[in-house]
Design a protein around this motif. Sequence first.
Motif, PDB file in Angstrom:
ATOM      1  N   LYS A  29       0.827  -1.202   0.000  1.00  0.00           N
ATOM      2  CA  LYS A  29       0.000   0.000   0.000  1.00  0.00           C
ATOM      3  C   LYS A  29       0.864   1.256   0.000  1.00  0.00           C
ATOM      4  N   LEU A  30       1.921   1.226   0.816  1.00  0.00           N
ATOM      5  CA  LEU A  30       2.843   2.355   0.856  1.00  0.00           C
ATOM      6  C   LEU A  30       3.554   2.516  -0.481  1.00  0.00           C
ATOM      7  N   LEU A  31       3.915   1.395  -1.095  1.00  0.00           N
ATOM      8  CA  LEU A  31       4.596   1.437  -2.394  1.00  0.00           C
ATOM      9  C   LEU A  31       3.692   2.039  -3.466  1.00  0.00           C
ATOM     10  N   HIS A  32       2.440   1.641  -3.468  1.00  0.00           N
ATOM     11  CA  HIS A  32       1.488   2.183  -4.457  1.00  0.00           C
ATOM     12  C   HIS A  32       1.216   3.662  -4.201  1.00  0.00           C
ATOM     13  N   LEU A  33       1.234   4.049  -2.915  1.00  0.00           N
ATOM     14  CA  LEU A  33       1.005   5.451  -2.592  1.00  0.00           C
ATOM     15  C   LEU A  33       2.152   6.321  -3.079  1.00  0.00           C
ATOM     16  N   VAL A  34       3.371   5.812  -2.991  1.00  0.00           N
ATOM     17  CA  VAL A  34       4.538   6.591  -3.404  1.00  0.00           C
ATOM     18  C   VAL A  34       4.623   6.683  -4.922  1.00  0.00           C
TER      19      VAL A  34
ATOM     20  N   LYS B 235     -10.266   6.561 -10.911  1.00  0.00           N
ATOM     21  CA  LYS B 235      -9.530   7.331  -9.919  1.00  0.00           C
ATOM     22  C   LYS B 235      -8.036   7.283 -10.208  1.00  0.00           C
ATOM     23  N   LYS B 236      -7.357   8.327  -9.706  1.00  0.00           N
ATOM     24  CA  LYS B 236      -5.897   8.382  -9.713  1.00  0.00           C
ATOM     25  C   LYS B 236      -5.439   8.597  -8.267  1.00  0.00           C
ATOM     26  N   ARG B 237      -4.577   7.739  -7.788  1.00  0.00           N
ATOM     27  CA  ARG B 237      -4.121   7.828  -6.409  1.00  0.00           C
ATOM     28  C   ARG B 237      -2.598   7.841  -6.351  1.00  0.00           C
ATOM     29  N   GLY B 238      -2.068   8.531  -5.339  1.00  0.00           N
ATOM     30  CA  GLY B 238      -0.638   8.484  -5.101  1.00  0.00           C
ATOM     31  C   GLY B 238       0.048   9.830  -5.178  1.00  0.00           C
ATOM     32  N   LEU B 239       1.297   9.821  -4.751  1.00  0.00           N
ATOM     33  CA  LEU B 239       2.085  11.043  -4.674  1.00  0.00           C
ATOM     34  C   LEU B 239       2.320  11.714  -6.020  1.00  0.00           C
ATOM     35  N   PRO B 240       2.591  10.981  -7.107  1.00  0.00           N
ATOM     36  CA  PRO B 240       2.824  11.660  -8.397  1.00  0.00           C
ATOM     37  C   PRO B 240       1.657  12.529  -8.844  1.00  0.00           C
ATOM     38  N   PHE B 241       0.442  12.078  -8.583  1.00  0.00           N
ATOM     39  CA  PHE B 241      -0.723  12.874  -9.007  1.00  0.00           C
ATOM     40  C   PHE B 241      -0.897  14.109  -8.126  1.00  0.00           C
ATOM     41  N   VAL B 242      -0.537  13.979  -6.842  1.00  0.00           N
ATOM     42  CA  VAL B 242      -0.589  15.153  -5.964  1.00  0.00           C
ATOM     43  C   VAL B 242       0.406  16.192  -6.428  1.00  0.00           C
ATOM     44  N   LEU B 243       1.629  15.745  -6.778  1.00  0.00           N
ATOM     45  CA  LEU B 243       2.646  16.685  -7.262  1.00  0.00           C
ATOM     46  C   LEU B 243       2.227  17.319  -8.582  1.00  0.00           C
ATOM     47  N   ALA B 244       1.597  16.515  -9.429  1.00  0.00           N
ATOM     48  CA  ALA B 244       1.147  17.062 -10.716  1.00  0.00           C
ATOM     49  C   ALA B 244       0.040  18.092 -10.522  1.00  0.00           C
ATOM     50  N   ARG B 245      -0.812  17.862  -9.520  1.00  0.00           N
ATOM     51  CA  ARG B 245      -1.927  18.781  -9.258  1.00  0.00           C
ATOM     52  C   ARG B 245      -1.416  20.144  -8.786  1.00  0.00           C
ATOM     53  N   TYR B 246      -0.318  20.102  -7.996  1.00  0.00           N
ATOM     54  CA  TYR B 246       0.204  21.357  -7.435  1.00  0.00           C
ATOM     55  C   TYR B 246       1.540  21.740  -8.070  1.00  0.00           C
ATOM     56  N   ARG B 247       1.742  21.341  -9.334  1.00  0.00           N
ATOM     57  CA  ARG B 247       3.034  21.583  -9.973  1.00  0.00           C
ATOM     58  C   ARG B 247       3.339  23.069 -10.144  1.00  0.00           C
ATOM     59  N   LYS B 248       2.291  23.893 -10.223  1.00  0.00           N
ATOM     60  CA  LYS B 248       2.507  25.328 -10.395  1.00  0.00           C
ATOM     61  C   LYS B 248       2.687  26.056  -9.067  1.00  0.00           C
ATOM     62  N   ARG B 249       2.415  25.363  -7.964  1.00  0.00           N
ATOM     63  CA  ARG B 249       2.583  25.979  -6.639  1.00  0.00           C
ATOM     64  C   ARG B 249       3.895  25.469  -6.057  1.00  0.00           C
ATOM     65  N   LEU B 250       4.992  26.103  -6.506  1.00  0.00           N
ATOM     66  CA  LEU B 250       6.323  25.623  -6.152  1.00  0.00           C
ATOM     67  C   LEU B 250       6.596  25.756  -4.658  1.00  0.00           C
ATOM     68  N   GLY B 251       6.035  26.771  -4.049  1.00  0.00           N
ATOM     69  CA  GLY B 251       6.258  26.964  -2.608  1.00  0.00           C
ATOM     70  C   GLY B 251       5.709  25.810  -1.797  1.00  0.00           C
ATOM     71  N   LEU B 252       4.513  25.353  -2.173  1.00  0.00           N
ATOM     72  CA  LEU B 252       3.901  24.228  -1.467  1.00  0.00           C
ATOM     73  C   LEU B 252       4.698  22.948  -1.674  1.00  0.00           C
ATOM     74  N   LEU B 253       5.133  22.733  -2.923  1.00  0.00           N
ATOM     75  CA  LEU B 253       5.927  21.541  -3.210  1.00  0.00           C
ATOM     76  C   LEU B 253       7.263  21.577  -2.481  1.00  0.00           C
ATOM     77  N   PHE B 254       7.872  22.744  -2.474  1.00  0.00           N
ATOM     78  CA  PHE B 254       9.158  22.880  -1.773  1.00  0.00           C
ATOM     79  C   PHE B 254       8.979  22.654  -0.276  1.00  0.00           C
ATOM     80  N   GLY B 255       7.885  23.171   0.280  1.00  0.00           N
ATOM     81  CA  GLY B 255       7.614  22.962   1.705  1.00  0.00           C
ATOM     82  C   GLY B 255       7.381  21.503   2.030  1.00  0.00           C
ATOM     83  N   ALA B 256       6.639  20.804   1.135  1.00  0.00           N
ATOM     84  CA  ALA B 256       6.400  19.374   1.354  1.00  0.00           C
ATOM     85  C   ALA B 256       7.694  18.589   1.279  1.00  0.00           C
TER      86      ALA B 256
END
Length: 409
Positions: free
Chosen positions: A7-12, A76-97
Amino acid sequence: MGLNFYKLLHLVFGEYVFFLESRDFPRFSSLLLKNNISFWGVEHGEEGVFLHSSLFSAESACTLAEQNGVRLTLCKKRGLPFVLARYRKRLGLLFGALIFMLSVFASQLFVWDIEISGNREISTRDIEDALEDIGISVGSFIPNIDRLAKANELLIECRELSSAAITLNGTHITVSVLERKGIPEIIDKSGFYNVVSEYDGIILDIDALQGTPEVREGDAVFAGELLINSFMESKNGAVTPTHARGVVYAAVKEEFSVEIPLSRMSKVYSGRSETKKAYRLLGWEIPFASSLESEYEYFDSVCSERDILLFGFIKLPLREYRVTYSEYTPLYRDIDASEAEILANEALADYFAELDLEILECKSEFLCDKEKGSCLLKAEAFVKRNIAKEVPFSVIDYKISERFETESE
């Protein structure tokens, strides 16, 4: 455990959830297996079948479905890559994460908490101080901690401990200790000793365990005077030296004096108070969130500290230090002789309590000098004290014939 890992592997790495009709699933699943396209998490429902696919095999699965006339719908799309893609234009948030994840990883290399068990007489604070002296505290770098070597260093640093074991469990250190038990008192019967007086006094009671008493109750003795003689005469007349021992109680004079000024300072509280806080993360003080300095010129303070808990039960490597200040104004006032006498008698009582001896008699004199602005209490007391002191000597320094009227043959 394996399920949680996957589950952790699929999430990453991310996963897709597809839907297809129930009648197409048997044929399509066979095609997926035949083409070595992985899928998992098959769920059968009334409307159809849901299955999961990884980010890397999803495109192949869609192409295979199109070639074979299977209607495959992405749900559905699940996991970290889709979260990063969703906020790809918000560099501050990505950098903070990213900083947060790196901080969480790096924090696993440092000590978060230290637990001490097994101590009874020695306080936990003393053991913590000893651990800090040998380089173990909250915030210590875990790879640099040699548990066996540090346990031995702790025994050298804290002599009250007889053994210590240091256990590492993630970021948590457990220190299990055993306190050293004092050896029983060993009575030394070797050598030749006389018992002499350690203080001037009047003998109240003498109990010679070994040797010949030289004084009786009511005798006045001076410091250094012989109390119990080492030489003993047996029934057959033989005179032999021994290790004289015993307990000798005497009335010993103690003198005490204290001066009480007639002008004393008292505190008048303004009713104002403030609380200052400081925080330490992994043993390091947080600069912008820490300030323990007070703006008051005169104040009383109460200090406390506590560990910060997340959601009330998750312990973090963050400790809060709190100081509450109460402001007051110093006011000097004059006291009379009766109040000064009460204060002087309290000081005398504290002195006697520190002596921890039986008070046989006490006489005091209280003098007040208003011109000088102070009062003086003088006290003279007699206390019951063991004045016996063992002193070694050499037999060749003595002539037995000088001690006894007739020399033993």
